[in-house]
Design a protein around this motif. Structure first.
Motif, PDB file in Angstrom:
ATOM      1  N   CYS A   1     -32.165  10.196 -19.100  1.00  0.00           N
ATOM      2  CA  CYS A   1     -33.090   9.151 -19.550  1.00  0.00           C
ATOM      3  C   CYS A   1     -33.592   8.260 -18.404  1.00  0.00           C
ATOM      4  O   CYS A   1     -32.837   7.899 -17.500  1.00  0.00           O
ATOM      5  CB  CYS A   1     -32.397   8.290 -20.598  1.00  0.00           C
ATOM      6  SG  CYS A   1     -33.538   7.152 -21.388  1.00  0.00           S
TER       7      CYS A   1
ATOM      8  N   CYS B   1     -31.955   2.026 -19.295  1.00  0.00           N
ATOM      9  CA  CYS B   1     -31.125   2.872 -18.428  1.00  0.00           C
ATOM     10  C   CYS B   1     -31.401   2.567 -16.956  1.00  0.00           C
ATOM     11  O   CYS B   1     -30.473   2.494 -16.137  1.00  0.00           O
ATOM     12  CB  CYS B   1     -31.372   4.350 -18.740  1.00  0.00           C
ATOM     13  SG  CYS B   1     -30.599   4.860 -20.287  1.00  0.00           S
TER      14      CYS B   1
ATOM     15  N   HIS C   1     -28.314   2.749 -25.272  1.00  0.00           N
ATOM     16  CA  HIS C   1     -29.533   2.251 -24.596  1.00  0.00           C
ATOM     17  C   HIS C   1     -30.631   1.945 -25.612  1.00  0.00           C
ATOM     18  O   HIS C   1     -31.544   1.170 -25.306  1.00  0.00           O
ATOM     19  CB  HIS C   1     -30.010   3.247 -23.542  1.00  0.00           C
ATOM     20  CG  HIS C   1     -30.370   4.595 -24.064  1.00  0.00           C
ATOM     21  ND1 HIS C   1     -31.324   5.404 -23.492  1.00  0.00           N
ATOM     22  CD2 HIS C   1     -29.893   5.298 -25.125  1.00  0.00           C
ATOM     23  CE1 HIS C   1     -31.422   6.526 -24.169  1.00  0.00           C
ATOM     24  NE2 HIS C   1     -30.554   6.489 -25.148  1.00  0.00           N
TER      25      HIS C   1
HETATM   26 ZN   LIG Z   1     -32.313   5.257 -21.714  1.00  0.00          ZN
END
Ligand SMILES: [Zn+2]
Ligand SMILES: [Zn+2]
Ligand SMILES: [Zn+2]
Length: 275
Positions: free
Chosen positions: A19, A24, A246
């Protein structure tokens, strides 16, 4: 009792493997407590909760001797909580001279059958000498040494009775509530009769309200207020939020001060608490 959080992420880990989302990238930039591995905790250095794919990394990160682990509580079969292929590593020729010869793995019927399947497919003779699946039932207490443990029903998967655990020792009690949405009625009824010194809850979606499958902080505030009203916690009870994705978007450094003002401890990988 001591609880140490070894991994505090949801299934994706944070930052997530593939990601590049803003949450992130922020975790990668600031590092430290913002880096979260998959969900696992250990009580008093001996009673393990869940067996994610990051278990091996946790033993290195926290210098833990897992040859001495004899008991693992599993909450449910999602891979970030139970990775049965790694259980086989308890047996020779993958492991020798363990402090404890055998590990008992406690969980629902899905956990027992997944583990049995991994054992049957391992090709290792006498694998049952090393690993014992133990099916435990909802709301039926069982003991492991000085611990009394009661599996309670989570709101997490429609096709599996996912467990959260009430763990008691020496008159102190903790509730390990991962993964779950708002408590189903049977669990709410059980909790009403019980006092907790520490409550650790799913906060997968951070500040976003979330009722089913997982929780967000607004719902956890509601749970805490209800428990306070019912007298099953008090102002000394430690309330921990844990299991972050996330998709909740708020990294540890941004969430923790806000949560602290509301009376919550934000878990991070390595956090240790005592009750
Ligand atoms: Zn992420
Ligand atoms: Zn999870
Ligand atoms: Zn899950």
């Amino acid at each position: 009792m001591k609880i140490q959080y070894l991994g505090t992420a949801a299934a994706d880990g944070w930052p997530a493997l593939f990601c590049k989302c803003a949450a992130c990238e922020k975790a990668r930039k600031y590092g430290g407590k913002n880096i979260r591995s998959r969900s696992q905790s250990i009580i008093d250095d001996c009673l393990l909760i869940d067996m994610p794919p990051d278990t091996y990394y946790h033993t290195l990160q926290y210098n833990l001797d897992f040859s001495a682990i004899g008991h693992i509580l599993i909450t449910h079969s999602h891979e970030d909580h139970f990775y049965p292929a790694d259980m086989i590593l308890k047996a020779e020729p993958y492991a020798y001279f363990g402090e404890v010869p055998n590990i008992c793995v406690y969980g629902n019927s899905t956990i027992s059958s997944m583990l049995q399947q991994a054992m049957d497919g391992s090709g290792i003779d006498h694998i049952e000498d090393y690993i014992t699946p133990v099916q435990v039932k909802l709301f039926v207490p069982f003991t492991i040494g000085a611990y009394t443990i009661t599996p309670l029903l989570a709101d997490h998967m429609p096709n599996e009775d996912c467990y959260i655990y009430c763990i008691e020792k020496d008159g102190k009690r903790l509730l390990y509530g991962h993964d779950t949405g708002m408590f189903p009625p049977q669990t709410a009824d059980y909790l009403e009769q019980t006092f907790f010194n520490l409550v650790s809850l799913d906060c997968t979606f951070g500040l976003t309200p979330w009722e089913h499958g997982h929780l967000g902080l607004p719902n956890i505030i509601e749970i805490k207020e209800k428990m306070l009203r019912q007298g099953c916690v008090d102002q000394q009870t430690q309330f921990v939020i844990n299991h972050f994705s996330h998709n909740g978007k708020v990294i540890h450094d941004d969430l923790a001060p806000h949560a602290a003002r509301l009376g919550f401890i934000t878990a991070y990988d390595g956090l240790t608490l005592h009750i």
